[in-house]
Scaffold this motif. Structure first.
Motif, short mmCIF file in Angstrom:
data_model
loop_
_atom_site.label_atom_id
_atom_site.label_comp_id
_atom_site.label_asym_id
_atom_site.label_seq_id
_atom_site.Cartn_x
_atom_site.Cartn_y
_atom_site.Cartn_z
N GLN A 536 0.67 -1.03 -0.20
CA GLN A 536 -0.01 -0.04 0.15
C GLN A 536 0.70 1.52 0.11
N SER A 674 -7.99 7.36 0.05
CA SER A 674 -7.23 7.07 0.29
C SER A 674 -7.92 5.36 1.00
N ILE A 676 -6.17 2.98 2.42
CA ILE A 676 -5.64 2.13 3.14
C ILE A 676 -6.02 1.40 4.33
N ASP A 679 -8.18 -1.25 3.10
CA ASP A 679 -7.88 -2.59 2.99
C ASP A 679 -6.38 -3.23 3.67
#
Length: 828
Positions: A536, A674, A676, A679
């Protein structure tokens, strides 16, 4: 009674005859009453009690149950909640069937989760539930379209979407908007509701009052406090209808709160009296002959006082009545509009006790404002007035001394109050200072009037007229003093509190650092999470952090205690190597790096070091605590307000702990879109991602709201006094016009009155406000023993008040019409 009835009749007739002056007095008395009544009604209407907001919180359900994150020890109390986090063992997640078993036979659950939905560059609140279910009835009001089913959502009006539009969450499939719903009490809420939403992981931002996953429960019997311990033990936070509707015991009587309210009441009454006083003084001068004729026909001094006081009773009563009605209407009608900017609103409500108290205060203020003119009317010489001569104004030499004594007593009380907790006693001392300044104001007007000889002709006429009409001028100057002192004091107190919060801000990481923390997990799970983080963040250097465990596998946190702003604060020390030290310092620091390599702790909090040692407490939720004392050195962090400490792995392992990498740090600011967080949560639900944003608060915008209020009162009061002065100065202005003075000169005379009144009041009010503001800064910025007070002066705000308000009042007076009425010349 006949004398009182006659006085009221005379007052009513005189008020109708002098409608302009009467309207002015009513505005001066009624304006504070209207504003306070509107604020009280607005606040009461926008104060939604838990009982009133029950439907929006629970719908028709009997309880809401929120699952707490793994490792959370939860214990609710009837008067609040308390919980601690940090356990090692993962508490099992309950299924709906297990929760039904805990609630008893007849219970029914529907999923209910709250969290955040990322929409591109913004985050909006989201509620995952089925609004079609009868259990959710009343939670949201359908304004357009229909309630959503699977793959569909409803949005609040603040989102700006309509039925048929698409909602595009970051990292998830688009959702179709099929309805527009509204919160019963929060029209400004930005929210998305649907039965299946891609919410952000709840454990990363869990809060029992905001975000979490759980259920709404429809039970056969009420969920009471006796049921809560068992549900807490099972990892469920409970909000039930029975708990919300339970009677809350009344708060005990607070002396400091009562003193603060009393000081506010006195200040409001004083300001009202001072604003209305000049109008009553001018009215007395215009009625001197009428009152003298009544005295000549046998009226006593008491009768004259009653007539003038009846003016205050009639005008004060009418002003209070009209202002109360308008204030209630403004507060009730304005609440929905204010709530659209933020906040919540309920059914229109009026706090009758304080509203009627404010109305009574306005009535009393009208009577008190007429008290001094009433005393003057009773003492006037009848023969002098009937002969057309102006009565002599007797000076009272004792009044300046009394005023000085009150000011000194107030300053002494302020010094004592400065050392007391809370601000109520400071405000009470400020009232004493203010009363002393009001008594001193006539003396100040007389002595500053001596400067008139050095001024140009228009300003000389203005100042001399102001000194000659001392009662009118002193009242207006005192009103400006009171407003300026209050606003300056509030400004210094508010700004000092802001600066104290900004200076007290501290973080364990520099601004712009991204932290990824893994919870209890094995090495394989961590390696997988670390690989995903590296994917990432391509090209971003990652520094490792470590967790400490004992021989039995119990996870420990190494914390140290220090005093920060007078409060004992516990910080967790990080465990890492040279890479993490470089990130924490923002540079390579050879001495600090050498100390870390030699097995010493690197500390960024000077108060935590004692003789080159750092005292640590190793604590665990499942193991016995331990105390450690390790060698340490002080180093400079990357940011000014950054604290914390870094321990080398070798030092921790020498203390009998093992270390395992479970943290990652990087200097990286995720973009707004984002994903992140989501994820990494897909890899492990026990991950926490935090980004250090630094100090984000801004100065309180209400500070400039106070300036707006001061503008209304100072400019309005000054203009009222100058308009009265302009009417009083008609003979002088007529004489100047007769000898050829242009209209501009006449306007300068009126503006000179405004400049003199507002300028003198602003300067004296600045001195009084500075003293009170500095005294207020201590109780608002000290948080414990040893915490020094923060005193900060907002110079732009102070200059705007002290210099800007007189300038505005002068400019407003300068553009005031000064045309004299034409008078006929008698024929020969």
């Amino acid at each position: 009674m006949s004398a009182v009835r006659a006085a009221l009749r005379i007052a009513r007739r005189n008020a109708w005859r002098s409608r302009g002056r009467s309207a002015l007095i009513m505005v001066m008395i009624g304006l504070p009453v209207l504003v306070i009544t509107a604020m009280l009604t607005l606040t009461e209407t926008m104060n939604v009690t838990p009982q009133e907001g029950l439907a929006a919180e629970l719908g028709a359900a009997d309880a809401r149950l929120v699952q707490v994150p793994a490792g959370t020890v939860l214990h609710q109390q009837p008067n609040g909640t308390g919980w601690t986090t940090g356990g090692d063992a993962a508490a099992p997640r309950l299924s709906a069937a297990e929760v039904v078993e805990l609630l008893g036979p007849g219970a029914r659950l529907i999923p209910f989760s709250t969290g955040v939905l990322r929409l591109g560059s913004e985050r909006v609140d989201a509620r995952e539930t089925d609004l079609r279910d009868p259990v959710t009835r009343g939670m949201r009001t359908l304004r357009e379209g229909r309630f959503p089913t699977a793959g569909e959502v409803a949005v609040t009006p603040a989102i700006g979407l309509r039925p048929g539009d698409l909602l595009r969450p970051s990292g998830a499939a688009p959702l179709t908007v099929v309805g527009v719903v509204e919160h019963p009490h929060r029209p400004s809420l930005r929210e998305v509701v649907g039965p299946d939403l891609p919410l952000a992981p709840s454990d990363a931002s869990w809060s029992v009052f905001e975000y979490g996953t759980g259920w709404l429960a429809d039970t056969a019997k009420p969920v009471s406090w006796t049921d809560v311990p068992a549900l807490n033990k099972a990892g469920l936070f409970v909000t039930s209808r029975t708990m919300i509707t339970a009677r809350v015991p009344a708060a005990p009587f607070d002396v400091r709160y009562a003193v603060g309210i009393g000081a506010m009441v006195i200040m409001v009454a004083l300001e009202t009296v001072l604003l209305a006083g000049p109008a009553f003084a001018v009215g007395l001068r215009r009625r001197r002959r009428e009152l003298a004729e009544i005295a000549a026909q046998g009226g006593s001094a008491g009768h004259l006082r009653t007539i003038v006081l009846a003016d205050g009773l009639v005008l004060g009563g009418a002003a209070a009545l009209v202002a109360t009605v308008l204030g209630i209407g403004a507060g009730a009608l304005g609440a929905p509009f204010v709530a659209r900017w933020g906040g919540q609103v309920g059914a229109a409500a009026v706090p009758w006790a304080p509203v009627l108290g404010v109305a009574a205060l306005g009535l009393i203020a009208g009577v008190v404002a007429a008290l001094v003119p009433a005393v003057q009317a009773a003492r006037q010489d009848t023969a002098t007035v009937l002969a057309g001569r102006a009565p002599a104004v007797a000076d009272r030499p004792g009044w300046p001394l009394a005023g000085a004594v009150l000011v000194l007593a107030g300053l002494g009380a302020t010094v004592v109050a400065w050392r007391q907790p809370g601000s109520a006693w400071v405000w009470a001392s400020a009232v004493l200072v203010m009363i002393g300044l009001v008594v001193l104001t006539p003396w100040l007007v007389r002595h500053t009037g001596r400067l008139a000889a050095r001024l140009r002709l228009p300003l000389r006429v203005s100042v001399r007229d102001a000194v000659r009409n001392q009662s009118r001028t002193a009242s207006a100057v005192a009103a400006v003093i009171a407003v300026t002192a209050t606003v300056v004091a509030v400004g210094i107190s508010t700004y000092s509190e802001y600066m104290d919060r900004r200076n007290a801000y501290t973080s364990a990481r520099p601004t712009g650092m991204l932290a990824i923390w893994g919870g209890p997990m094995g090495d394989a799970a961590w390696n997988k999470l670390r690989a995903e983080a590296a994917r990432q963040l391509p090209g971003v250097p990652l520094a490792a952090g470590y967790h400490a465990k004992d021989a039995q596998g119990h996870r420990y946190a190494l914390r140290y205690t220090m005093r920060w702003n007078g409060i004992r604060t516990r910080r967790t020390a990080a465990i890492g190597d040279q890479a993490l030290l470089r990130l924490l310092q923002g540079r390579h620091d050879p001495p600090a790096a050498a100390a870390l390599a030699s097995g010493k702790a690197v500390v960024f909090d000077p108060a935590a070091l004692r003789d080159g040692k750092l005292a640590l407490r190793a604590s665990s939720t499942s193991g016995p605590p331990r105390k450690l004392e390790v060698p340490a050195v002080l180093a400079t962090p990357a940011d000014q307000h950054q604290g914390g400490a870094l321990l080398p792995r070798a030092l921790v392992e020498q203390a009998g702990f093992s270390t395992a990498e479970r943290q990652l740090y990087a200097m990286y600011r995720p973009p707004a879109d984002s994903t992140i967080w989501r994820d990494l949560a897909k890899v492990s639900s026990r991950v926490t991602v935090a980004s250090e944003e630094g100090y984000r608060n801004v100065p309180d915008p209400s500070l400039w709201g106070w300036l707006g209020g001061a503008l209304v009162l100072v400019v309005g009061g000054t203009l009222a006094a100058t308009r009265l002065a302009a009417a009083d100065m008609r003979p002088e202005r007529a004489t100047m016009a007769a000898i050829g003075a242009p209209p501009g000169t006449l306007r300068v005379i009126v503006a000179g009155q405004a400049l003199y009144i507002s300028g003198l009041g602003a300067l004296v009010g600045l001195a009084a406000g500075m003293v009170t503001g500095v005294a207020l800064s201590r109780p608002t910025t000290t948080h414990g023993a040893g915490d020094p007070a923060t005193t900060a002066i907002p110079w732009p705000f102070v200059i705007a008040v002290v210099a800007g308000l007189p300038v505005l009042a002068t400019v407003a007076a300068l553009i005031t019409r000064t045309r004299l009425p034409l008078t006929g010349r008698p024929r020969a």
